[in-house]
Design a protein around this motif. Structure first.
Motif, PDB file in Angstrom:
ATOM      1  N   PHE A   4      -0.522   5.828  -8.211  1.00  0.00           N
ATOM      2  CA  PHE A   4      -0.008   6.239  -6.910  1.00  0.00           C
ATOM      3  C   PHE A   4      -0.373   7.697  -6.654  1.00  0.00           C
ATOM      4  CE2 PHE A   4       3.084   3.021  -8.371  1.00  0.00           C
ATOM      5  CZ  PHE A   4       3.047   2.128  -7.305  1.00  0.00           C
ATOM      6  N   THR A   5      -0.340   8.052  -5.389  1.00  0.00           N
ATOM      7  CA  THR A   5      -0.277   9.475  -5.015  1.00  0.00           C
ATOM      8  C   THR A   5       1.084   9.668  -4.358  1.00  0.00           C
ATOM      9  OG1 THR A   5      -1.377   8.992  -2.917  1.00  0.00           O
ATOM     10  CG2 THR A   5      -2.749   9.796  -4.720  1.00  0.00           C
ATOM     11  N   PRO A  13      -1.150  12.923  -8.068  1.00  0.00           N
ATOM     12  CA  PRO A  13      -1.331  11.606  -8.688  1.00  0.00           C
ATOM     13  C   PRO A  13      -0.162  11.276  -9.618  1.00  0.00           C
ATOM     14  CG  PRO A  13      -2.743  13.217  -9.743  1.00  0.00           C
ATOM     15  CD  PRO A  13      -2.096  13.928  -8.573  1.00  0.00           C
ATOM     16  N   LYS A  37       1.774   6.274  -2.254  1.00  0.00           N
ATOM     17  CA  LYS A  37       0.645   5.483  -1.760  1.00  0.00           C
ATOM     18  C   LYS A  37      -0.114   4.896  -2.954  1.00  0.00           C
ATOM     19  CE  LYS A  37      -0.285   7.680   2.687  1.00  0.00           C
ATOM     20  NZ  LYS A  37      -1.323   8.346   3.547  1.00  0.00           N
ATOM     21  N   LEU A  38      -0.361   3.597  -2.881  1.00  0.00           N
ATOM     22  CA  LEU A  38      -1.083   2.926  -3.977  1.00  0.00           C
ATOM     23  C   LEU A  38      -2.578   3.221  -3.865  1.00  0.00           C
ATOM     24  CD1 LEU A  38      -0.905   0.934  -6.377  1.00  0.00           C
ATOM     25  CD2 LEU A  38      -1.316  -0.910  -4.741  1.00  0.00           C
ATOM     26  N   LYS A  39      -3.132   3.827  -4.912  1.00  0.00           N
ATOM     27  CA  LYS A  39      -4.551   4.142  -4.932  1.00  0.00           C
ATOM     28  C   LYS A  39      -5.357   3.153  -5.768  1.00  0.00           C
ATOM     29  CE  LYS A  39      -4.695   7.674  -2.260  1.00  0.00           C
ATOM     30  NZ  LYS A  39      -5.433   7.579  -0.977  1.00  0.00           N
ATOM     31  N   ALA A  40      -4.730   2.593  -6.814  1.00  0.00           N
ATOM     32  CA  ALA A  40      -5.449   1.638  -7.672  1.00  0.00           C
ATOM     33  C   ALA A  40      -4.432   0.774  -8.405  1.00  0.00           C
ATOM     34  CB  ALA A  40      -6.339   2.371  -8.665  1.00  0.00           C
ATOM     35  N   TYR A  41      -4.834  -0.459  -8.644  1.00  0.00           N
ATOM     36  CA  TYR A  41      -3.977  -1.392  -9.383  1.00  0.00           C
ATOM     37  C   TYR A  41      -4.831  -2.109 -10.417  1.00  0.00           C
ATOM     38  CZ  TYR A  41      -1.386  -5.713 -10.348  1.00  0.00           C
ATOM     39  OH  TYR A  41      -0.766  -6.766 -10.957  1.00  0.00           O
ATOM     40  N   GLU A  60       0.821  -1.214   0.000  1.00  0.00           N
ATOM     41  CA  GLU A  60       0.000   0.000   0.000  1.00  0.00           C
ATOM     42  C   GLU A  60       0.855   1.264   0.000  1.00  0.00           C
ATOM     43  OE1 GLU A  60      -2.795  -0.086   3.148  1.00  0.00           O
ATOM     44  OE2 GLU A  60      -3.855  -1.864   2.408  1.00  0.00           O
ATOM     45  N   TRP A  87      -0.312  16.010  -2.034  1.00  0.00           N
ATOM     46  CA  TRP A  87      -0.331  14.716  -2.726  1.00  0.00           C
ATOM     47  C   TRP A  87      -0.631  14.955  -4.201  1.00  0.00           C
ATOM     48  CZ3 TRP A  87       1.263  10.516  -0.228  1.00  0.00           C
ATOM     49  CH2 TRP A  87       1.200  10.505   1.168  1.00  0.00           C
TER      50      TRP A  87
END
Length: 561
Positions: A421-422, A434, A391-395, A381, A432
């Motif tokens: 990521f942010t 993107p 920080k992982l926001k979506a994969y 994460e 933050w």
């Protein structure tokens, strides 16, 4: 419904009894000339009960042999339909709703819509099996209990009409009757002599003065019911496969070097290394050489099986795994561990990205802030690289865009992985920002990574220095994972059923009744099959007891009216 009264011998019979349970006298059609129907020795069954209630109606329905045959025929027909096209369980990464229509046309689509594509997992197929099992239980109980009562309480002296209406029968005078009147002692002596001859033929003989009952192979009468017990166990075991954890038959992909969880089990399996050996051109037939086709000689998966010991159902925490088995899997030599089996099914040469270690660096100065270790199966994460935090926001394992340009993933396989990521750190215009990252260079270009990241792409870059920072699985091993805890019970049921079949096929219950009244011998014999055999034995017994008789004359024939 048959209404019985007390027999002349004094025995009170149940309603539905055809032959007196004590003396065997026909209770209906007393003056008839037909050969007696000896099923269950004429004893009453529950399905013949007068004024049946609801429970009796249900009992009568399942005790009907005709209904059982209908159920078996319907089940056989549906089983045949289930094999017209492949079942869904045999597919690997295919959409059945599309596959049947594209492969088999309209008939295939109808096949899928009717649910025949998963016949053997459907509720209605399992209901048919349950109804067949219920019919076997009820049919057996409806017949075996009266039969046991009839055979365990057989009377030695039977009614004359019972004897004369058997298929094999004899009536004649004692051998000494022509010379002088035979005494009771002579009749008893002749009965003993006949009994001795029958014992030599392996009959168990019981006598009562001038009456005799001889029988052998009684155990064969229980053959059909033992067969039923085996079939009931067999069907029960098949239905037990519906219990979670009792049965699994699925095909899974195991990329080389990747740990894969086996759903609905505590096991994880890792394909440590996949090796394949191809036939040399001089080892192949002319057909394959002409096509220039590579033919695999052997392919092998070095598999390691792990069992989860803790955090098994917690998606946040890493599971605690313990290695329990290690084995090389080749075709026809599966991995086996406590009922868990993994068969080598197929392989693929498609490379799969497993992990990547990109470095975060400043594009202008070339300073490297740190390295990120990104796993495709379970990315972290939060990643830190020097003063920066991502920080992982979506994969998206297989990144794509829908009609409106919204990101989505086509599958869970990392074919075109994309990470959103942010990022925060020194020099950021906001706390933050993107940042999207595609590990594969071709995806960076196709999806215009730098354009999406905008000004941030001019300052920071995520990239790998060499192929040493990339973990790729060159081979995918496809394994057929099977768990069948019901199989031992299936084998036990099949073995018991076979024992019952052998008992019924190779032995026949044979009985001989005899009584002497006023120097006249009345004999009757019965068997459920092989009448020629019992007729021969009776004729031989009479001949060795002083009565010359033609075996063919013993077979009773109905007089013409």
């Amino acid at each position: 419904m048959i209404q019985n009264t007390k027999c002349e011998c004094g025995h009170q019979n149940h309603i539905g009894t055809v032959l007196c349970e004590s003396c065997g006298k026909p209770l209906m059609d007393e003056d008839g000339s037909e050969v007696l129907e000896m099923k269950y020795d004429g004893v009453a069954r529950r399905s013949q009960r007068a004024n049946p209630d609801l429970l009796d109606w249900i009992w009568n329905f399942f005790s009907s042999v005709k209904i059982a045959i209908y159920l078996i025929v319907i089940t056989l027909l549906t089983s045949m339909l289930g094999t017209v096209y492949p079942q869904e369980s045999t597919f690997l990464n295919l959409d059945p709703s599309v596959y049947y229509k594209e492969t088999y046309g309209t008939l295939g689509q109808i096949y899928y819509v009717l649910g025949l594509s998963h016949t053997f997992e459907s509720w209605w197929y399992k209901l048919l099996l349950f109804m067949i099992g219920t019919s076997l239980v009820v049919c057996s109980l409806d017949r075996v209990l009266p039969l046991y009562r009839a055979l365990s309480k057989q009377q030695i002296r039977k009614h004359p009409s019972f004897l004369t209406r058997q298929k094999v029968t004899f009536s004649g005078m004692l051998p000494s009757a022509g010379e002088s009147a035979s005494s009771e002692a002579a009749a008893v002596a002749w009965t003993s002599k006949a009994a001795e001859q029958l014992r030599k033929k392996h009959y168990r003989v019981h006598t009562d003065g001038t009456a005799l009952l001889a029988e052998k192979y009684r155990f064969s009468r229980w053959g059909p019911y033992i067969n039923h017990i085996g079939l009931i166990i067999f069907l029960g075991a098949v239905l037990m496969r519906s219990i979670p954890g009792w049965h699994m038959d699925q095909h899974l992909a195991f990329p080389e070097g990747k740990l894969v969880k086996i759903q609905d089990t505590p096991y994880y399996l890792k394909n440590e290394k996949f090796t394949i050996d191809f036939y040399a051109p001089d080892e192949m037939s002319e057909e394959f050489r002409a096509k220039g086709q590579d033919v695999p000689k052997v392919y092998e998966t070095k598999a390691v099986l792990y069992e989860c010991k803790a955090n098994c159902s917690d998606p946040v925490k890493e599971p605690v795994l313990e290695e329990v088995h290690r084995q090389d899997i080749v075709v026809n030599k599966p991995l086996e561990y406590k009922g868990f089996m993994a068969y080598q099914f197929d392989f693929s040469l498609s490379p799969v990205l497993l992990a990547v270690k990109p470095s975060l660096k400043d594009k202008k100065t070339g300073e490297v802030y740190g390295t990120l270790d990104i796993r495709m199966d379970k990315p972290e994460e939060v990643y830190k690289a020097g003063p920066y935090e991502l920080k992982l926001k979506a994969y998206f394992p297989e990144f794509a865009l829908d009609d409106k340009g919204v990101p989505l993933t086509k599958s869970n396989e990392p074919k075109m992985p994309g990470f959103v990521f942010t990022i925060t750190g020194p020099g950021m215009s906001s706390q933050w920002e993107p940042f999207i990252y595609f590990p594969r260079q071709v995806d960076k270009v196709n999806f215009r990574q730098d354009e999406i990241n905008g000004a941030l792409a001019e300052k920071l870059e995520l990239s790998v220095g060499s192929m040493d920072d990339v973990t790729i699985s060159e081979y995918i091993s496809f394994l057929n994972i099977r768990i069948d805890r019901a199989m031992p019970y299936i084998w036990v049921g099949a073995a018991i059923s076979m024992i019952g079949l052998i008992m019924g096929f190779y032995w026949q219950h044979r009985r001989v009744w005899l009584r002497i009244d006023d120097n006249r011998i009345t004999l009757g014999a019965h068997t459920n099959k092989n009448w020629f055999g019992v007729r021969k034995e009776v004729a031989d017994t009479l001949q060795k007891s002083g009565i010359a008789v033609d075996p063919k004359s013993l077979e009773r024939r109905v007089a013409e009216s």
